[in-house]
Design an enzyme around this catalytic site. Structure first.
Site, short mmCIF file in Angstrom:
data_model
loop_
_atom_site.label_atom_id
_atom_site.label_comp_id
_atom_site.label_asym_id
_atom_site.label_seq_id
_atom_site.Cartn_x
_atom_site.Cartn_y
_atom_site.Cartn_z
N HIS A 1 7.96 -6.72 15.65
CA HIS A 1 6.88 -6.23 14.79
C HIS A 1 6.14 -7.36 14.10
O HIS A 1 4.90 -7.36 14.01
CB HIS A 1 7.45 -5.31 13.70
CG HIS A 1 7.50 -3.87 14.09
ND1 HIS A 1 6.40 -3.12 14.35
CD2 HIS A 1 8.56 -3.03 14.25
CE1 HIS A 1 6.75 -1.88 14.66
NE2 HIS A 1 8.06 -1.81 14.61
N HIS B 1 3.51 21.01 -34.64
CA HIS B 1 4.32 21.70 -33.64
C HIS B 1 5.08 22.86 -34.29
O HIS B 1 5.10 23.98 -33.77
CB HIS B 1 5.32 20.74 -33.00
CG HIS B 1 4.74 19.86 -31.94
ND1 HIS B 1 3.77 18.92 -32.20
CD2 HIS B 1 5.02 19.77 -30.60
CE1 HIS B 1 3.47 18.28 -31.07
NE2 HIS B 1 4.21 18.78 -30.09
N ASP C 1 10.94 6.17 15.71
CA ASP C 1 9.57 5.67 15.54
C ASP C 1 8.53 6.58 16.17
O ASP C 1 7.43 6.73 15.65
CB ASP C 1 9.45 4.28 16.18
CG ASP C 1 9.61 3.17 15.15
OD1 ASP C 1 9.74 3.46 13.96
OD2 ASP C 1 9.61 1.99 15.57
N GLU D 1 15.81 -0.15 5.84
CA GLU D 1 14.82 0.82 6.30
C GLU D 1 15.40 1.65 7.45
O GLU D 1 15.36 2.88 7.43
CB GLU D 1 13.57 0.08 6.76
CG GLU D 1 12.46 0.98 7.30
CD GLU D 1 11.32 0.20 7.91
OE1 GLU D 1 10.24 0.79 8.10
OE2 GLU D 1 11.48 -1.01 8.20
N HIS D 2 15.92 0.98 8.48
CA HIS D 2 16.57 1.63 9.62
C HIS D 2 18.02 1.19 9.68
O HIS D 2 18.29 -0.02 9.59
CB HIS D 2 15.90 1.25 10.94
CG HIS D 2 14.42 1.46 10.97
ND1 HIS D 2 13.52 0.43 10.73
CD2 HIS D 2 13.68 2.56 11.22
CE1 HIS D 2 12.28 0.91 10.83
NE2 HIS D 2 12.34 2.19 11.12
N GLN E 1 12.72 -4.26 16.38
CA GLN E 1 12.12 -4.44 15.05
C GLN E 1 11.61 -5.87 14.86
O GLN E 1 10.60 -6.10 14.21
CB GLN E 1 13.14 -4.10 13.97
CG GLN E 1 13.53 -2.64 13.96
CD GLN E 1 12.31 -1.73 13.93
OE1 GLN E 1 11.60 -1.66 12.94
NE2 GLN E 1 12.05 -1.02 15.02
#
Length: 424
Positions: free
Chosen positions: A256, A414, A355, A321-322, A253
């Site tokens: 990235h 109404h 992934d 996230e992971h 990761q």
């Protein structure tokens, strides 16, 4: 290379990127020009920003370009993309919703319809790197949901073409409408429509800060998936975990983006030391070592905790996230994980499996938003409609209650809409 922190000081949440005033001004200018001038503005911004001169009739990718892409893409990559596509489709088909109806004894019918979105725009990053896996992850759930029209936009390369692997992935995912347009101008075209690129109902897919700012600006006119932040991974490990595996997964990761976050939470000080040594050794061998090193230095962390229970508290606070559970009994901990985009159990479930290949979506909530949001899926490409069918007897039975509630809120019309049905 990586900082040591305590459980009470560990916090990887970073302020969501809002862009500089100059970037925001540029995006506003691009959006307005495309809204007003359509294809002419697309041509202007594509030439100015991507250094590619394309006439509007050349924006759309033709079938022969897709055919040539297959010829330029290695067969083993085509095979891998097809295999991944099959697994992604199989997983997402299990997410399909079914419309339902319920009939009471008095004949009242209540229900809910699930309706696919009519049109979706898919943004695919271009430039220095090509990510065909993102095409599969975004397009296949939309197709499974029943979206009829998927329009994909992606920046052209310097020669005016699209990376072959991107076109192959789009074809595998069933995307037939592809445009050589990128950046904020592509988001504007999807949101407002131009002469050559009709408007869509929702825009999905990652992009740079200009794309993110543009998506945020057009939200409301169209829907968007999310404003994704840099990638994140947290590994929760006990003393028996393999330090080389953990280091490799953290680096997967970190490579990235310099802003990506890689965090180890462990009950073992010895493991923490071993992982730190492995990170140094493995990072030196990476082709993206500079990026990975910057990520670990600025946003990475190792946290030693007193127990797995304390570790679980930290993990749920981070809402990563992971999340990898590198412990002796990962399944025993799964029920205690409340906040995570995707959970990977055991030493043989590394994050890259998710992934690329396993089937669940790799478009995940970042920056702590797993506390309240979910991975991209079929639900993101459908909408719900409620269905209500009363008969006269049922309405008469409930009329007084409805009138009471309406008059309590000062909404006489109404109440009258109920009374009038029994006054003649």
């Amino acid at each position: 290379m990586i900082r040591r922190v305590t459980s009470d000081t560990l916090d990887t949440k970073r302020q969501t990127e809002v862009g500089t005033p100059e970037q925001q001004s540029t995006v506003t200018q691009i959006l307005q020009s495309v809204k007003e001038d359509g294809d002419a503005a697309l041509r202007l911004w594509t030439e100015k920003l991507d250094r590619v001169a394309l006439e509007p009739q050349a924006f759309r990718v033709q079938p022969e370009e897709v055919a040539r892409a297959y010829e330029k893409t290695p067969q083993h990559l085509v095979t891998a993309l097809r295999g991944a596509g099959e697994r992604i489709q199989r997983f997402h088909e299990r997410q399909r919703r079914v419309s339902w109806w319920e009939t009471d004894d008095d004949g009242t019918i209540l229900g809910q319809r699930f309706i696919p979105l009519a049109t979706v725009g898919l943004y695919v990053p271009g430039g220095r790197a090509a990510y065909p896996s993102s095409v599969l992850m975004n397009a296949i759930p939309a197709r499974v949901a029943g979206v009829r029209r998927i329009a994909m936009v992606t920046p052209p390369m310097k020669d005016g073409t699209i990376h072959p692997a991107i076109l192959v992935a789009a074809d595998i995912a069933g995307v037939k409408e592809i445009y050589k347009v990128g950046g904020a101008q592509a988001i504007a075209a999807l949101a407002y429509g131009t002469e050559s690129l009709p408007q869509v109902d929702k825009i999905v897919g990652p992009g740079n800060i200009y794309v993110a700012l543009a998506k945020r600006a057009v939200f409301g006119l169209v829907d968007i998936d999310m404003i994704a932040g840099p990638s994140e991974i947290v590994v929760l490990a006990d003393h028996n975990a393999h330090p080389a595996y953990i280091a490799a997964d953290l680096l997967s990761q970190a490579e990235h983006d310099p802003h990506a976050s890689a965090v180890l939470v462990t009950t073992s000080a010895e493991l923490a030391d071993a992982v730190e040594s492995e990170l140094t050794r493995q990072c030196e061998r990476l082709s993206r070592s500079d990026i990975a090193a910057a990520s670990l230095r600025n946003h990475g962390a190792i946290c030693v905790v007193g127990s797995l229970e304390e570790g679980l508290t930290v993990v749920n606070r981070l809402a990563p996230e992971h999340l990898e559970l590198m412990v002796d009994a990962p399944w025993a901990l799964l029920g205690k994980i409340k906040n995570a985009g995707a959970v990977f159990l055991g030493p043989h479930s590394p994050e890259p499996v998710g992934d690329y290949w396993a089937g669940p979506n790799h478009v995940l909530p970042t920056n702590g938003t797993a506390r309240f949001s979910s991975p991209l899926g079929v639900d993101d490409f459908v909408k719900r409609s409620s269905v209500i069918a009363y008969n006269r007897n049922a309405l008469e039975r409930d009329a007084d209650h409805i009138i009471t509630l309406a008059e309590n809120e000062g909404l006489g019309a109404h109440a009258e809409a109920i009374r009038i049905r029994f006054s003649r």
